[in-house]
Design a protein around this motif. Structure first.
Motif, short mmCIF file in Angstrom:
data_model
loop_
_atom_site.label_atom_id
_atom_site.label_comp_id
_atom_site.label_asym_id
_atom_site.label_seq_id
_atom_site.Cartn_x
_atom_site.Cartn_y
_atom_site.Cartn_z
N ILE A 8 36.33 48.73 45.37
CA ILE A 8 36.80 47.69 46.29
C ILE A 8 35.59 47.19 47.07
CG2 ILE A 8 38.34 47.07 48.19
CD1 ILE A 8 40.12 49.41 47.41
N ARG A 9 35.41 45.88 47.07
CA ARG A 9 34.24 45.30 47.72
C ARG A 9 34.61 44.54 49.00
NH1 ARG A 9 31.74 39.54 47.20
NH2 ARG A 9 33.55 39.37 48.57
N ALA A 10 33.76 44.70 50.03
CA ALA A 10 33.82 43.87 51.23
C ALA A 10 32.43 43.32 51.49
CB ALA A 10 34.30 44.68 52.43
N ASP A 11 32.33 42.07 51.96
CA ASP A 11 31.04 41.48 52.27
C ASP A 11 30.77 41.62 53.76
OD1 ASP A 11 33.14 39.73 52.77
OD2 ASP A 11 32.46 38.23 51.35
N MET A 12 29.47 41.63 54.16
CA MET A 12 29.11 41.97 55.53
C MET A 12 28.30 40.90 56.25
SD MET A 12 27.97 45.98 55.22
CE MET A 12 26.53 45.64 54.17
N ASP A 13 27.76 39.90 55.56
CA ASP A 13 26.77 39.01 56.17
C ASP A 13 27.40 37.85 56.94
OD1 ASP A 13 27.61 38.24 53.55
OD2 ASP A 13 26.03 36.74 53.46
N ALA A 14 26.61 37.31 57.87
CA ALA A 14 27.01 36.17 58.68
C ALA A 14 26.33 34.91 58.17
CB ALA A 14 26.64 36.42 60.14
N LEU A 15 26.54 33.81 58.88
CA LEU A 15 25.99 32.51 58.48
C LEU A 15 25.06 31.96 59.56
CD1 LEU A 15 29.29 31.00 57.11
CD2 LEU A 15 27.14 30.98 55.83
N PRO A 16 24.11 31.10 59.17
CA PRO A 16 23.21 30.48 60.15
C PRO A 16 23.88 29.29 60.85
CG PRO A 16 22.61 29.77 57.95
CD PRO A 16 23.71 30.79 57.79
N VAL A 18 37.63 46.55 39.63
CA VAL A 18 37.03 46.26 40.94
C VAL A 18 37.79 45.11 41.58
CG1 VAL A 18 35.29 44.68 39.97
CG2 VAL A 18 34.86 45.84 42.16
N TYR A 19 38.02 45.22 42.87
CA TYR A 19 38.80 44.24 43.61
C TYR A 19 38.04 43.77 44.84
CZ TYR A 19 42.92 45.62 40.87
OH TYR A 19 43.81 45.87 39.84
N ALA A 20 38.38 42.57 45.31
CA ALA A 20 37.83 42.03 46.55
C ALA A 20 38.87 41.15 47.22
CB ALA A 20 36.54 41.25 46.29
N GLY A 60 42.50 21.61 45.27
CA GLY A 60 41.20 21.07 45.63
C GLY A 60 40.22 22.08 46.20
N ALA A 61 40.65 23.33 46.35
CA ALA A 61 39.74 24.35 46.89
C ALA A 61 38.70 24.72 45.84
CB ALA A 61 40.54 25.59 47.29
N MET A 62 37.42 24.55 46.20
CA MET A 62 36.35 24.87 45.26
C MET A 62 35.32 25.78 45.90
SD MET A 62 35.74 21.59 42.81
CE MET A 62 35.12 22.68 41.53
N GLY A 63 35.84 26.79 46.60
CA GLY A 63 34.95 27.80 47.14
C GLY A 63 34.40 28.67 46.03
N GLY A 64 33.30 29.34 46.31
CA GLY A 64 32.71 30.27 45.36
C GLY A 64 32.44 31.60 46.02
N ASP A 65 32.32 32.65 45.24
CA ASP A 65 32.03 33.98 45.77
C ASP A 65 31.24 34.74 44.73
OD1 ASP A 65 32.36 36.85 46.55
OD2 ASP A 65 33.67 35.99 48.08
N ASP A 66 30.16 35.40 45.14
CA ASP A 66 29.34 36.09 44.15
C ASP A 66 29.96 37.39 43.67
OD1 ASP A 66 28.76 37.87 46.20
OD2 ASP A 66 26.59 37.55 46.14
N PRO A 98 36.47 44.51 34.82
CA PRO A 98 37.70 43.75 35.06
C PRO A 98 38.19 43.95 36.49
CG PRO A 98 38.14 45.69 33.72
CD PRO A 98 36.65 45.57 33.80
N GLY A 99 38.91 42.95 37.00
CA GLY A 99 39.39 43.09 38.36
C GLY A 99 40.05 41.84 38.87
N CYS A 100 40.19 41.77 40.18
CA CYS A 100 40.94 40.66 40.79
C CYS A 100 40.41 40.36 42.18
CB CYS A 100 42.42 41.02 40.84
SG CYS A 100 43.47 39.70 41.53
N TYR A 101 40.31 39.08 42.48
CA TYR A 101 39.91 38.56 43.79
C TYR A 101 41.16 38.00 44.44
CZ TYR A 101 37.04 35.62 46.98
OH TYR A 101 36.45 35.01 48.06
N VAL A 102 41.50 38.53 45.61
CA VAL A 102 42.74 38.21 46.30
C VAL A 102 42.41 37.42 47.57
CG1 VAL A 102 44.74 39.20 47.49
CG2 VAL A 102 43.85 40.28 45.41
#
Length: 392
Positions: free
Chosen positions: A77-85, A162-164, A331-337, A346-350
């Motif tokens: 299970i993945r979680a991201d930690m970074d912020a934005l400028p 793996v899930y996120a 119309g949502a065209m977000g991306g995630d690495d 194999p896995g799923c992004y929720v």
């Protein structure tokens, strides 16, 4: 009380502890590969709960591993930690204390969600197998997932699935988007530099003006999606930054633009790159400037695999009911690495609904955004129940 209700109640009773952790992370945001304090907080918490912790993977990434029973299955299970400028403008009491840095995408919430689930799972241990909790740095365009993979993430911590999870503003709080197939777009970052010959703004005939060339190029690039991409294919080419000159009466030597390219189809991704390079070369030649194109693949097309998505949806429906499963907004065209991880395992992004209106509805990457604390225990309960189901 059902097992799911028991999980939710147990995590909800401690939600305030993890909301406080979320607020602390929010007040001290760290950009990609700078997440030293956040990583230390995560690592210390996981060690205290009995996880085997590996820190420094992918720079500032952390993996906490917990084995229970004799089960052979391995879950990530993945979680991201970074912020934005971004300079925060929320006015919240826990707002960023670091000018120009902000948790404007909810990664503080994602980290707190997974920590809350981690504690519950360590205390209850109602699963049989290996749980790998992946706290990833630098999701915001800097290649954190790629770096963790390059440094042996799945070699050192094999996962069968793996899930996120990501929060979703404008979606009802606590609702879920769980669907198989393509869910998020590829994202490429393009930097184009045009170089001419600078000089006096009052004598342009003695110069080769890269600013005029850049202006023409910006308009030309907008024809790629409208005239080269088939109408039934979704694609976006957005120019988000232009840099040129420092004075009104000086023609600069060079001009630079930065753009993002998004699509759900790798073939269209290739088409856009080909046409962009052709247009840049042609425009440069017509204005007498030289051109350099840097094209960097940030995320891949994110594809949820069928079986893993089926389980993810079952857990979501058991928690939120069938009415709590909502479609991804058009119309949502977000991306995630996280897409790089899904190419190997194999896995799923929720997507977990962050709320509507003033409570969680402000879009991400906005100086007024804030993660909705009301969904923290929902997300943590989801990870806990998914773990118990997958490693049952």
């Amino acid at each position: 009380m059902s097992q799911i209700q028991g999980v939710i109640a147990a995590i909800h009773d401690r939600a305030s502890e993890f909301i406080a952790i979320r607020h602390a992370i929010h007040a001290h945001p760290e950009l990609g590969f700078e997440e030293e304090s956040t990583s230390q907080l995560v690592a210390e918490a996981l060690r205290g709960w009995g996880y085997d912790v590996t820190a420094g993977l992918g720079g500032t990434g952390v993996v906490g591993q917990l084995r229970c029973g004799k089960g052979a299955r391995r879950l990530g299970i993945r979680a991201d930690m970074d912020a934005l400028p971004i300079h925060e403008e929320t006015g919240l009491p826990y707002a960023s204390r670091l000018p120009g840095k902000m948790h404007a995408c909810g990664h503080d919430g994602h980290t707190a969600i997974l920590l809350a689930a981690a504690r519950y799972l360590a205390e209850t241990r109602r699963f049989h197998g290996t749980l790998n909790l992946i706290f990833q740095p630098a999701e915001e365009g800097l290649g954190g997932a790629e770096r963790m993979l390059a440094e042996g993430l799945f070699d050192r911590f094999p996962c069968d699935a793996v899930y996120a999870l990501h929060n979703g503003p404008t979606l009802p709080a606590g609702s879920f988007v769980v669907q198989p197939g393509v869910l998020a777009a590829s994202s490429d970052t393009v930097t184009i530099t045009l170089t001419g010959r600078g000089g006096h703004g009052g004598m342009p005939h003695t110069c080769i003006d890269p600013v005029v060339a850049m202006a023409s190029l910006i308009l030309a690039l907008q024809t790629i999606v409208s005239r080269n991409v088939p109408p039934d294919q979704a694609a976006v080419l957005t120019i988000g930054a232009v840099h040129a000159g420092a004075a009104s009466n000086v023609i600069p030597d060079s001009a630079r633009l930065e753009a993002t390219v998004r699509t759900f189809n790798p073939a269209i991704q290739q088409l856009i790159e080909q046409r962009l390079r052709e247009l840049v070369a042609a425009q440069a030649q017509s204005f007498g400037v030289t051109a350099q194109v840097e094209w960097r693949r940030v995320t891949r097309v994110l594809v949820n695999t069928p079986e893993e998505t089926r389980l993810a949806r079952e857990v979501a429906e058991a928690m939120a009911g069938p009415q709590g499963i909502v479609p991804l907004p058009a119309g949502a065209m977000g991306g995630d690495d996280f897409s790089w991880m899904l190419e190997q395992v194999p896995g799923c992004y929720v997507v977990l609904g962050n709320g509507i209106g003033s409570k969680g509805g402000c879009m991400i990457h906005n100086p007024g955004y804030d993660f909705n604390d009301d969904i923290l225990s929902v997300g943590a309960s989801y990870w806990a129940r998914l773990t118990e189901a997958y490693l049952g």
